[in-house]
Design an enzyme around this catalytic site. Structure first.
Site, PDB file in Angstrom:
ATOM      1  N   PRO A  28       0.857  -1.193   0.000  1.00 49.46           N
ATOM      2  CA  PRO A  28       0.000   0.000   0.000  1.00 49.46           C
ATOM      3  C   PRO A  28       0.885   1.232   0.000  1.00 49.46           C
ATOM      4  O   PRO A  28       1.843   1.307   0.773  1.00 49.46           O
ATOM      5  CB  PRO A  28      -0.780  -0.119   1.317  1.00 49.46           C
ATOM      6  CG  PRO A  28       0.017  -1.025   2.186  1.00 49.46           C
ATOM      7  CD  PRO A  28       0.869  -1.885   1.290  1.00 49.46           C
ATOM      8  N   SER A  52       0.264   5.350   0.035  1.00 49.95           N
ATOM      9  CA  SER A  52      -0.687   6.446   0.056  1.00 49.95           C
ATOM     10  C   SER A  52      -0.364   7.449  -1.062  1.00 49.95           C
ATOM     11  O   SER A  52       0.788   7.830  -1.244  1.00 49.95           O
ATOM     12  CB  SER A  52      -0.577   7.118   1.429  1.00 49.95           C
ATOM     13  OG  SER A  52      -1.525   8.093   1.544  1.00 49.95           O
ATOM     14  N   CYS A  55       2.537   3.165   9.874  1.00 48.52           N
ATOM     15  CA  CYS A  55       2.702   4.510   9.324  1.00 48.52           C
ATOM     16  C   CYS A  55       3.398   5.422  10.342  1.00 48.52           C
ATOM     17  O   CYS A  55       2.966   5.514  11.493  1.00 48.52           O
ATOM     18  CB  CYS A  55       1.341   5.089   8.932  1.00 48.52           C
ATOM     19  SG  CYS A  55       1.498   6.739   8.243  1.00 48.52           S
ATOM     20  N   LYS A  61       0.237  -4.921   8.928  1.00 48.66           N
ATOM     21  CA  LYS A  61       1.517  -4.443   8.386  1.00 48.66           C
ATOM     22  C   LYS A  61       2.124  -3.490   9.418  1.00 48.66           C
ATOM     23  O   LYS A  61       1.472  -2.535   9.840  1.00 48.66           O
ATOM     24  CB  LYS A  61       1.290  -3.740   7.051  1.00 48.66           C
ATOM     25  CG  LYS A  61       2.577  -3.197   6.428  1.00 48.66           C
ATOM     26  CD  LYS A  61       2.315  -2.767   4.980  1.00 48.66           C
ATOM     27  CE  LYS A  61       3.547  -2.156   4.340  1.00 48.66           C
ATOM     28  NZ  LYS A  61       3.879  -0.820   4.841  1.00 48.66           N
ATOM     29  N   ASN A 115       9.460  -6.634   4.161  1.00 46.73           N
ATOM     30  CA  ASN A 115       9.331  -5.340   3.485  1.00 46.73           C
ATOM     31  C   ASN A 115      10.458  -4.405   3.918  1.00 46.73           C
ATOM     32  O   ASN A 115      10.900  -4.453   5.058  1.00 46.73           O
ATOM     33  CB  ASN A 115       7.944  -4.746   3.837  1.00 46.73           C
ATOM     34  CG  ASN A 115       7.730  -3.345   3.277  1.00 46.73           C
ATOM     35  OD1 ASN A 115       7.450  -2.409   4.011  1.00 46.73           O
ATOM     36  ND2 ASN A 115       7.850  -3.202   1.972  1.00 46.73           N
ATOM     37  N   GLY A 116      10.885  -3.588   2.964  1.00 47.78           N
ATOM     38  CA  GLY A 116      11.963  -2.624   3.224  1.00 47.78           C
ATOM     39  C   GLY A 116      13.128  -2.863   2.293  1.00 47.78           C
ATOM     40  O   GLY A 116      13.703  -3.958   2.279  1.00 47.78           O
ATOM     41  N   ASP A 117      13.415  -1.856   1.452  1.00 47.60           N
ATOM     42  CA  ASP A 117      14.556  -1.926   0.520  1.00 47.60           C
ATOM     43  C   ASP A 117      14.430  -3.031  -0.523  1.00 47.60           C
ATOM     44  O   ASP A 117      15.432  -3.613  -0.934  1.00 47.60           O
ATOM     45  CB  ASP A 117      15.889  -2.106   1.274  1.00 47.60           C
ATOM     46  CG  ASP A 117      16.238  -0.899   2.115  1.00 47.60           C
ATOM     47  OD1 ASP A 117      15.631   0.169   1.879  1.00 47.60           O
ATOM     48  OD2 ASP A 117      17.088  -1.021   2.999  1.00 47.60           O
ATOM     49  N   ARG A 175       8.888   1.535  -2.465  1.00 54.49           N
ATOM     50  CA  ARG A 175       9.414   2.677  -3.225  1.00 54.49           C
ATOM     51  C   ARG A 175      10.023   2.253  -4.560  1.00 54.49           C
ATOM     52  O   ARG A 175      10.070   3.050  -5.492  1.00 54.49           O
ATOM     53  CB  ARG A 175      10.439   3.440  -2.373  1.00 54.49           C
ATOM     54  CG  ARG A 175       9.783   4.284  -1.291  1.00 54.49           C
ATOM     55  CD  ARG A 175      10.824   4.853  -0.360  1.00 54.49           C
ATOM     56  NE  ARG A 175      11.567   3.785   0.306  1.00 54.49           N
ATOM     57  CZ  ARG A 175      12.661   3.976   1.036  1.00 54.49           C
ATOM     58  NH1 ARG A 175      13.141   5.193   1.180  1.00 54.49           N
ATOM     59  NH2 ARG A 175      13.253   2.957   1.623  1.00 54.49           N
TER      60      ARG A 175
HETATM   61  C1  LIG Z   1       4.815   7.536  -0.638  1.00 56.68           C
HETATM   62  C2  LIG Z   1       4.636   6.420   0.362  1.00 56.68           C
HETATM   63  C3  LIG Z   1       3.367   6.097   0.798  1.00 56.68           C
HETATM   64  C4  LIG Z   1       3.177   5.052   1.700  1.00 56.68           C
HETATM   65  N1  LIG Z   1       1.909   4.725   2.082  1.00 56.68           N
HETATM   66  C5  LIG Z   1       1.700   3.646   2.872  1.00 56.68           C
HETATM   67  C6  LIG Z   1       0.386   3.208   3.202  1.00 56.68           C
HETATM   68  O1  LIG Z   1      -0.618   3.794   2.787  1.00 56.68           O
HETATM   69  N2  LIG Z   1       0.268   2.115   4.002  1.00 56.68           N
HETATM   70  C7  LIG Z   1       1.357   1.427   4.468  1.00 56.68           C
HETATM   71  O2  LIG Z   1       1.183   0.439   5.185  1.00 56.68           O
HETATM   72  N3  LIG Z   1       2.606   1.810   4.176  1.00 56.68           N
HETATM   73  C8  LIG Z   1       2.797   2.893   3.378  1.00 56.68           C
HETATM   74  N4  LIG Z   1       4.080   3.248   3.042  1.00 56.68           N
HETATM   75  C9  LIG Z   1       5.204   2.421   3.486  1.00 56.68           C
HETATM   76  C10 LIG Z   1       5.590   1.374   2.431  1.00 56.68           C
HETATM   77  O3  LIG Z   1       4.498   0.510   2.157  1.00 56.68           O
HETATM   78  C11 LIG Z   1       6.792   0.511   2.867  1.00 56.68           C
HETATM   79  O4  LIG Z   1       6.503  -0.098   4.090  1.00 56.68           O
HETATM   80  C12 LIG Z   1       8.075   1.328   3.000  1.00 56.68           C
HETATM   81  O5  LIG Z   1       8.215   2.241   1.931  1.00 56.68           O
HETATM   82  C13 LIG Z   1       9.320   0.440   3.097  1.00 56.68           C
HETATM   83  O6  LIG Z   1       9.627  -0.251   1.929  1.00 56.68           O
HETATM   84  P1  LIG Z   1      10.777   0.280   0.883  1.00 56.68           P
HETATM   85  O7  LIG Z   1      12.019   0.524   1.700  1.00 56.68           O
HETATM   86  O8  LIG Z   1      10.943  -0.846  -0.094  1.00 56.68           O
HETATM   87  O9  LIG Z   1      10.243   1.526   0.282  1.00 56.68           O
HETATM   88  C14 LIG Z   1       4.294   4.328   2.199  1.00 56.68           C
HETATM   89  C15 LIG Z   1       5.577   4.679   1.759  1.00 56.68           C
HETATM   90  C16 LIG Z   1       5.771   5.703   0.857  1.00 56.68           C
HETATM   91  C17 LIG Z   1       7.165   6.044   0.395  1.00 56.68           C
END
Ligand SMILES: Cc1cc2nc3c(=O)[nH]c(=O)nc-3n(C[C@H](O)[C@H](O)[C@H](O)COP(=O)(O)O)c2cc1C
Length: 352
Positions: free
Chosen positions: A31, A33, A115, A154, A215-217, A240
């Site tokens: 997800p 946002s 969040c 999550k 999740n993460g990176d 991301r």
């Molecule tokens: C622009 C943006 C919006 C996000 N919106 C949500 C959301 O609505 N719900 C949620 O659980 N996490 C949200 N996240 C967190 C991501 O789902 C994820 O947990 C986080 O980016 C880590 O993963 P990554 O390092 O691969 O980016 C958001 C992250 C970003 C950058």
């Protein structure tokens, strides 16, 4: 070159079981946002037909008072599997919202307990639930009681480095009835900075019986494979890495199923995707969609000579026609000059 060990291939060959619900892919689109609306999910799904996708997070208090389905909760009847994500701290409002999610066609309902944004945490939602596990448990119990579809959570690994409580927290979520947990390997204090601490995800996997999603990176096929090897997780969730790149989930899914890497889209193909994304957002949301498209467009335009200039123009588009002309000009230029791939630092990308 990444390789898929026979052990990992065998481990992931079976469907992902979320309670009684089965998913034929171990790669999930997170997800996001402001990003993962119906239009974006349609683009991701084209390359990853089996993958689970999530709506943007939906405020359960808002639903309680307005009683009307917001656009961010809209699900296309043809898009499955799909999870609707909710946030709040009130078990009764979340239970009610989960019933609306079922009516909208959700296959699972996910509760956001990760969040980091102040506006959400100061009202007791998102990652602040890590500091209030009793309320988090009450939420899961209430939602599980309210709906027949699987309920998932999550979350992050803790509030700060000094308060990493994911092991106890995850156990509690499982005991309360959660059927899957996604762990973002960062603390709330980290925000999105510093490397995700996958080692904690591995420790969670060791003590739970329900599926654990890492999740993460998760920015590449290579990262996903390393993470799955290191953590023993049941799947990975991309975030991301999909911004301006709705191909990623499909690339990882394909690799986990076949052991071979898909050919990556060229910059021209990425801009063609941007063009379609803009058009679809405009058709779905009108001028508001065009304003939202600006950031998407700047994410697509990267990694080739002239990309910074293109981002500058796309970040201020006023209407769909103008955006399409700029993208077409970019495509033309790439087609005629040949394209030269360049590395761009994150700061260059953010500036646009
Ligand atoms: C622009 C943006 C919006 C996000 N919106 C949500 C959301 O609505 N719900 C949620 O659980 N996490 C949200 N996240 C967190 C991501 O789902 C994820 O947990 C986080 O980016 C880590 O993963 P990554 O390092 O691969 O980016 C958001 C992250 C970003 C950058």
């Amino acid at each position: 070159m990444t390789s898929l060990s026979p052990n990992l291939k065998a481990r992931l060959a079976k469907p992902l079981k979320i309670g009684h619900f089965e998913v034929k892919s171990r790669v999930l689109q997170s997800p996001l946002s402001g990003v993962t609306d119906l239009v974006f999910r349609r683009l991701v799904r084209r390359h990853a037909p089996d993958s689970m996708m999530y709506t943007e997070m939906v405020n359960a208090t808002g639903l309680h008072y307005v009683k009307q389905l917001p656009k961010i909760m809209e699900v296309d009847p043809n898009e499955r599997p799909i999870s609707i994500q909710l946030f709040d701290c009130r078990p009764d409002f979340l239970a009610e919202a989960a019933q609306m999610a079922v009516a909208e066609g959700a296959d699972t309902v996910d509760i956001n307990m990760g969040c980091p944004v102040n506006k959400i945490t100061k009202n007791g939602g998102g990652s602040s639930l890590l500091r209030d596990p009793e309320t988090a448990e009450a939420i899961v119990r209430a939602v599980v009681k309210a709906v027949k579809i699987p309920v998932t959570v999550k979350t992050r690994i803790g509030w700060t480095d000094q308060e990493i409580n994911i092991l106890d927290f995850a156990k509690r979520m499982e005991a309360a009835g959660a059927q899957m947990i996604t762990v973002h390997g960062r603390t709330r204090a980290q925000g999105y900075n510093g490397p995700a601490k996958w080692e904690w995800i591995g420790r969670v996997k060791e003590i739970l019986s329900i599926p654990v999603i890492a999740n993460g990176d998760m920015f590449s096929v290579d990262a996903a494979v390393r993470c799955l090897e290191q953590t023993g997780a049941d799947g990975v969730m991309c975030s991301r890495g999909t911004l301006g790149y709705p191909f990623l989930v499909g690339e990882i899914d394909h690799f986990l199923k076949t052991g071979t890497e898909k050919v990556k889209p060229t910059p021209i193909e990425r801009l063609e995707c941007a063009r379609e994304h803009l058009q679809m957002l405009w058709e779905y949301k009108g001028d508001r969609g065009v304003r939202q498209a600006r950031k998407h467009m700047t994410w697509y335009a990267k990694g080739f000579a002239g990309a910074a200039d293109l981002r500058g123009q796309l970040s201020v588009i006023e209407n769909v026609a103008q955006g399409l002309v700029i993208i077409d000009r970019g495509i033309d230029r790439l087609a005629h000059s040949g394209w030269q791939e360049i590395e761009e630092s994150e700061s260059q990308l953010v500036e646009a």
